[in-house]
Design an enzyme around this catalytic site. Structure first.
Site, short mmCIF file in Angstrom:
data_model
loop_
_atom_site.label_atom_id
_atom_site.label_comp_id
_atom_site.label_asym_id
_atom_site.label_seq_id
_atom_site.Cartn_x
_atom_site.Cartn_y
_atom_site.Cartn_z
N LYS A 187 9.71 -12.14 9.38
CA LYS A 187 9.46 -13.58 9.20
C LYS A 187 8.70 -13.86 7.91
CE LYS A 187 8.89 -16.04 13.45
NZ LYS A 187 7.94 -16.30 14.56
N ARG A 200 -1.28 4.97 6.77
CA ARG A 200 -0.75 5.47 5.51
C ARG A 200 -1.39 6.82 5.20
NH1 ARG A 200 -0.07 0.03 1.88
NH2 ARG A 200 -1.76 -0.75 3.14
N GLY A 252 -5.92 -9.13 2.48
CA GLY A 252 -5.37 -7.77 2.60
C GLY A 252 -5.95 -6.83 1.56
N TYR A 292 10.84 -3.81 7.23
CA TYR A 292 10.08 -3.98 5.97
C TYR A 292 11.02 -3.96 4.77
CZ TYR A 292 6.29 -3.27 2.55
OH TYR A 292 5.41 -3.40 1.50
N1 UDP Z 1 2.54 11.17 6.05
C1 UDP Z 1 2.05 12.38 6.52
N2 UDP Z 1 0.97 12.36 7.33
C2 UDP Z 1 0.31 11.22 7.69
C3 UDP Z 1 0.80 9.98 7.19
C4 UDP Z 1 1.92 9.99 6.38
O1 UDP Z 1 2.60 13.46 6.23
O2 UDP Z 1 -0.69 11.30 8.43
C5 UDP Z 1 3.68 11.18 5.13
C6 UDP Z 1 4.83 10.25 5.52
O3 UDP Z 1 5.71 10.87 6.41
C7 UDP Z 1 5.46 9.97 4.16
C8 UDP Z 1 4.27 10.01 3.19
O4 UDP Z 1 3.25 10.72 3.87
O5 UDP Z 1 6.36 11.00 3.82
C9 UDP Z 1 3.78 8.65 2.77
O6 UDP Z 1 3.60 7.89 3.94
P1 UDP Z 1 2.93 6.46 3.96
O7 UDP Z 1 2.93 6.03 5.40
O8 UDP Z 1 1.63 6.49 3.27
O9 UDP Z 1 3.87 5.53 3.07
P2 UDP Z 1 5.43 5.44 2.75
O10 UDP Z 1 5.54 5.89 1.36
O11 UDP Z 1 6.22 6.32 3.69
O12 UDP Z 1 5.75 4.01 2.95
#
Ligand code: UDP
Length: 318
Positions: free
Chosen positions: A92, A187, A12, A146
């Protein structure tokens, strides 16, 4: 003989960087991964390394890779897109996978360090988040696969520590970024980098006022290594406390990539935490750890990787 470390989730993003660091620290490393979200390309550079071995296996079933001195349990989908697609697998690996990793540590009297997450704090009502905060998690919402898996991981780890005297450590990781992140893992930083480099609109969810605190991967790994050498059994936050709104983060990515992309607002996902920033007093006092890399610098250091990844993606689609 070199000490032998097992890294679950070794193919990963974080697991593979950890393998690099452990080899540098003088370990012989065995990485295992079921390749659900891990990728062989993350560890290609280690295949010729004499102190590295890879086995594709599913730790949700009992497993034994022979005697090890340290277990680093990093297996789990970790991006919201991945863990929502693989919800049951995520639960899991947080439960069965964790138990099996702990069994290995127990059997060989190995030390053990597990990756937990700031998601344990949920949508936090305490800010910044200290390790003593118990969190605000929706146990039945879409992110619960998660969040609750990781909370269970922590509970199982503490149970093996209390009942079986396993020498355990728990790191709570806050949003980490850098080379080897999958371009399509959803992300925010890979998404924004990909969109900016392709000249597409950057998709900001909600009004972009939610905050995150981003830690560059080399700082994060330095924290893991320091924690691995400590005797602390309670969770320790490792993350960069510099806090940004997501809108600000989008603007930084546009500036650093020199892109002409614009911002497009999209719906905020359910239960998206409104704010997140680690209190890292404990890591500072206990481990002498401080993050060094500022967001702009980390984004610049990640740029080549994301450029190449976007190029490969275009080639693969052609
Ligand atoms: N986010 C966003 N646009 C994207 C992807 C994520 O605005 O294209 C926002 C998401 O809603 C969150 C933050 O960025 O508020 C971080 O999201 P990520 O999925 O990276 O991780 P999280 O901290 O939510 O687990």
């Amino acid at each position: 003989m070199k000490p032998r470390a097992l890294v679950t989730g070794g193919a990963g993003f974080l697991g593979s960087h950890l393998c690099d660091a452990l080899i540098y620290e003088g370990y012989s490393v065995i990485a295992v991964d079921n390749l659900l979200t891990g990728r062989m390309s993350n560890i290609d550079h280690l295949r010729r390394e004499g102190n590295f071995e890879f086995q594709q296996l599913d730790i949700n079933r009992p497993f034994d890779v022979g005697e090890v001195n340290y277990v680093f349990h990093f297996a789990s989908p970790a991006s919201p897109v991945d863990y929502m697609i693989h919800g049951i697998e995520t639960l899991k690996v947080g439960s069965l996978g964790t138990m099996h990793a702990l069994e290995v540590a127990h059997k060989y009297h190995a030390k053990y360090l597990v990756s937990s997450t700031s998601e344990c704090y949920g949508d936090p009502l305490e800010h910044p988040q200290k390790e003593t905060y118990w969190g605000n998690v929706n146990s039945i919402g879409p992110r619960s696969v998660y969040d609750e898996a990781k909370r269970f991981t922590e509970a199982m780890t503490m149970a093996y520590h209390r009942y079986h005297k396993v020498d355990t450590r728990i790191v709570r990781i806050f949003n980490t970024y850098g080379p080897r992140m999958q371009l399509n893992d959803g992300r925010v930083i890979p998404n924004f980098m990909k969109q900016a480099l392709r000249g597409e609109d950057l998709t900001v969810y909600g009004d972009g006022s939610q905050t995150r605190s981003f830690c560059y991967v080399s700082d994060e790994i330095d924290g893991f290594i320091r924690l691995s050498k400590s005797d602390e059994h309670q969770p320790v936050n490792i993350g960069n406390p510099d806090e940004f709104t997501i809108l600000e983060c989008a603007k930084r990515v546009i500036a650093i990539t020199g892109s002409s992309s614009k911002i497009r607002y999209e719906a905020l996902p359910q239960d998206d935490p409104k704010q997140r920033r680690p209190d890292i007093t404990k890591a500072g006092t206990l481990l002498g750890w401080q993050p060094k890399v500022k967001l702009d610098e980390g984004l610049r250091m990640s740029l080549d990787y994301f450029r190449q990844a976007v190029g490969k993606d275009v080639a693969a689609r052609a």
